[in-house]
Write a protein that holds these residues in place. Structure first.
Motif, PDB file in Angstrom:
ATOM      1  N   ALA A   1       0.831  -1.210   0.000  1.00  0.00           N
ATOM      2  CA  ALA A   1       0.000   0.000   0.000  1.00  0.00           C
ATOM      3  C   ALA A   1       0.864   1.258   0.000  1.00  0.00           C
ATOM      4  O   ALA A   1       0.543   2.244  -0.674  1.00  0.00           O
ATOM      5  CB  ALA A   1      -0.928  -0.011   1.215  1.00  0.00           C
ATOM      6  N   LEU A   2       1.976   1.216   0.738  1.00  0.00           N
ATOM      7  CA  LEU A   2       2.888   2.365   0.752  1.00  0.00           C
ATOM      8  C   LEU A   2       3.477   2.602  -0.623  1.00  0.00           C
ATOM      9  O   LEU A   2       3.567   3.747  -1.088  1.00  0.00           O
ATOM     10  CB  LEU A   2       3.990   2.143   1.787  1.00  0.00           C
ATOM     11  N   ALA A   3       3.875   1.524  -1.292  1.00  0.00           N
ATOM     12  CA  ALA A   3       4.451   1.659  -2.633  1.00  0.00           C
ATOM     13  C   ALA A   3       3.450   2.282  -3.597  1.00  0.00           C
ATOM     14  O   ALA A   3       3.819   3.099  -4.457  1.00  0.00           O
ATOM     15  CB  ALA A   3       4.900   0.292  -3.142  1.00  0.00           C
ATOM     16  N   ASP A   4       2.172   1.933  -3.463  1.00  0.00           N
ATOM     17  CA  ASP A   4       1.140   2.505  -4.328  1.00  0.00           C
ATOM     18  C   ASP A   4       0.985   4.000  -4.080  1.00  0.00           C
ATOM     19  O   ASP A   4       0.888   4.793  -5.028  1.00  0.00           O
ATOM     20  CB  ASP A   4      -0.190   1.795  -4.070  1.00  0.00           C
ATOM     21  N   ARG A   5       1.004   4.411  -2.810  1.00  0.00           N
ATOM     22  CA  ARG A   5       0.892   5.840  -2.494  1.00  0.00           C
ATOM     23  C   ARG A   5       2.109   6.607  -3.003  1.00  0.00           C
ATOM     24  O   ARG A   5       1.997   7.731  -3.493  1.00  0.00           O
ATOM     25  CB  ARG A   5       0.738   6.037  -0.979  1.00  0.00           C
ATOM     26  N   LEU A   6       3.282   6.001  -2.883  1.00  0.00           N
ATOM     27  CA  LEU A   6       4.506   6.660  -3.334  1.00  0.00           C
ATOM     28  C   LEU A   6       4.506   6.845  -4.843  1.00  0.00           C
ATOM     29  O   LEU A   6       5.005   7.861  -5.351  1.00  0.00           O
ATOM     30  CB  LEU A   6       5.732   5.848  -2.910  1.00  0.00           C
ATOM     31  N   HIS A   7       3.978   5.866  -5.559  1.00  0.00           N
ATOM     32  CA  HIS A   7       3.914   5.968  -7.027  1.00  0.00           C
ATOM     33  C   HIS A   7       3.112   7.200  -7.436  1.00  0.00           C
ATOM     34  O   HIS A   7       3.523   7.959  -8.332  1.00  0.00           O
ATOM     35  CB  HIS A   7       3.283   4.700  -7.596  1.00  0.00           C
ATOM     36  N   ARG A   8       1.973   7.419  -6.784  1.00  0.00           N
ATOM     37  CA  ARG A   8       1.151   8.588  -7.094  1.00  0.00           C
ATOM     38  C   ARG A   8       1.814   9.885  -6.617  1.00  0.00           C
ATOM     39  O   ARG A   8       1.757  10.911  -7.287  1.00  0.00           O
ATOM     40  CB  ARG A   8      -0.229   8.437  -6.453  1.00  0.00           C
ATOM     41  N   LEU A   9       2.451   9.815  -5.452  1.00  0.00           N
ATOM     42  CA  LEU A   9       3.078  11.007  -4.886  1.00  0.00           C
ATOM     43  C   LEU A   9       4.220  11.505  -5.751  1.00  0.00           C
ATOM     44  O   LEU A   9       4.424  12.712  -5.893  1.00  0.00           O
ATOM     45  CB  LEU A   9       3.591  10.694  -3.480  1.00  0.00           C
ATOM     46  N   ARG A  10       4.969  10.601  -6.337  1.00  0.00           N
ATOM     47  CA  ARG A  10       6.124  11.008  -7.131  1.00  0.00           C
ATOM     48  C   ARG A  10       5.699  11.915  -8.286  1.00  0.00           C
ATOM     49  O   ARG A  10       6.370  12.905  -8.583  1.00  0.00           O
ATOM     50  CB  ARG A  10       6.859   9.769  -7.648  1.00  0.00           C
ATOM     51  N   SER A  11       4.580  11.596  -8.916  1.00  0.00           N
ATOM     52  CA  SER A  11       4.077  12.446 -10.003  1.00  0.00           C
ATOM     53  C   SER A  11       3.671  13.814  -9.474  1.00  0.00           C
ATOM     54  O   SER A  11       3.975  14.850 -10.075  1.00  0.00           O
ATOM     55  CB  SER A  11       2.880  11.782 -10.687  1.00  0.00           C
ATOM     56  N   SER A  12       2.971  13.824  -8.334  1.00  0.00           N
ATOM     57  CA  SER A  12       2.534  15.091  -7.750  1.00  0.00           C
ATOM     58  C   SER A  12       3.714  15.982  -7.414  1.00  0.00           C
ATOM     59  O   SER A  12       3.686  17.195  -7.638  1.00  0.00           O
ATOM     60  CB  SER A  12       1.709  14.825  -6.485  1.00  0.00           C
ATOM     61  N   CYS A  13       4.777  15.382  -6.869  1.00  0.00           N
ATOM     62  CA  CYS A  13       5.972  16.152  -6.533  1.00  0.00           C
ATOM     63  C   CYS A  13       6.590  16.776  -7.778  1.00  0.00           C
ATOM     64  O   CYS A  13       7.041  17.924  -7.761  1.00  0.00           O
ATOM     65  CB  CYS A  13       6.991  15.254  -5.834  1.00  0.00           C
TER      66      CYS A  13
END
Length: 237
Positions: free
Chosen positions: A175-187
């Motif tokens: 679940a953390l990896a999934d959130r990080l995948h989305r966060l990287r684009s936002s950053c």
């Protein structure tokens, strides 16, 4: 600091090695040394360090080879610690290459105590020199300052939710990896450069299943909170 920062100095030049170790000890670090690349790899696999100072041109393996070996080893206890390359000769292209291969800084020798204090500050601050909010990067990506402002408002909400969920997510790597995948684009859209870098490091940590250290998650948490605070200061409403 409650515990001394642990540093490993790897350098085949006796004078450089002696100075770096003694200077780091004078700054309160627990420093030890080795004289070549293979020794550095072996020691850093077995022991947990906070900082690696790696000479670029050591027998057996230079700084880049040492760091690559540790970063790709899921069992290395120092796989994710701050790494600094050292060299007596350095051109701009070499410096850029080293910084792009996950070195936090490049140190030109001979150096002094002020240089080492700056390196220590990197370790304590989370090992990134990237800005919290890079306006130029964000505008270059989005094309308009008002769009960037709106995106950063959304990012602040996203980061606040992630910070609240982080303890639970730490026990659920998928679940953390999934959130990080989305966060990287936002950053990337918002120019959150420091958090983007820590997101990338934590993604690699999760992908390789590193078990030796929780350093990447701790750094990510600090960068996440610092970015939230920077966004709040930028738009306090």
């Amino acid at each position: 600091m409650p515990d001394a920062v642990r540093a490993l100095v790897a350098d085949d030049d006796p004078s450089s090695r002696f100075f770096l170790v003694e200077a780091l000890r004078s700054l309160g670090l627990d420093a030890q040394a080795c004289h070549d690349g293979p020794s550095a790899i072996a020691i850093a696999r077995q022991e947990a360090f906070d900082l690696l100072l790696l000479d670029c041109r050591m027998p057996g393996a230079g700084a880049e080879e040492v760091l690559a070996a540790l970063r790709s080893d899921p069992d290395a206890r120092s796989s994710d610690c701050t790494a600094v390359a050292t060299s007596a000769e350095m051109d701009v292209k070499e410096r850029q290459r080293l910084l792009s291969s996950e070195f936090s800084e490049v140190l030109q020798k001979p150096c002094n105590l002020a240089d080492l204090r700056r390196i220590l500050a990197l370790v304590q601050a989370g090992a990134t020199t990237s800005p919290l909010l890079d306006d130029a990067q964000a505008i270059a990506t989005m094309g308009d300052a008002e769009v960037v402002k709106a995106m950063r408002t959304l990012l602040r909400v996203e980061l606040t939710g992630l910070y609240q969920d982080l303890d639970a997510l730490a026990n659920n790597p998928e679940a953390l990896a999934d959130r990080l995948h989305r966060l990287r684009s936002s950053c990337g859209f918002c120019g959150a450069a420091a958090l983007g870098m820590q997101t990338t490091v934590l993604q690699r940590h999760l992908k390789l299943g590193h078990s030796g250290t929780s350093v990447p998650l701790s750094r990510f948490r600090r960068s996440l909170l610092a970015t939230i605070e920077a966004l709040a200061a930028e738009d306090p409403a």
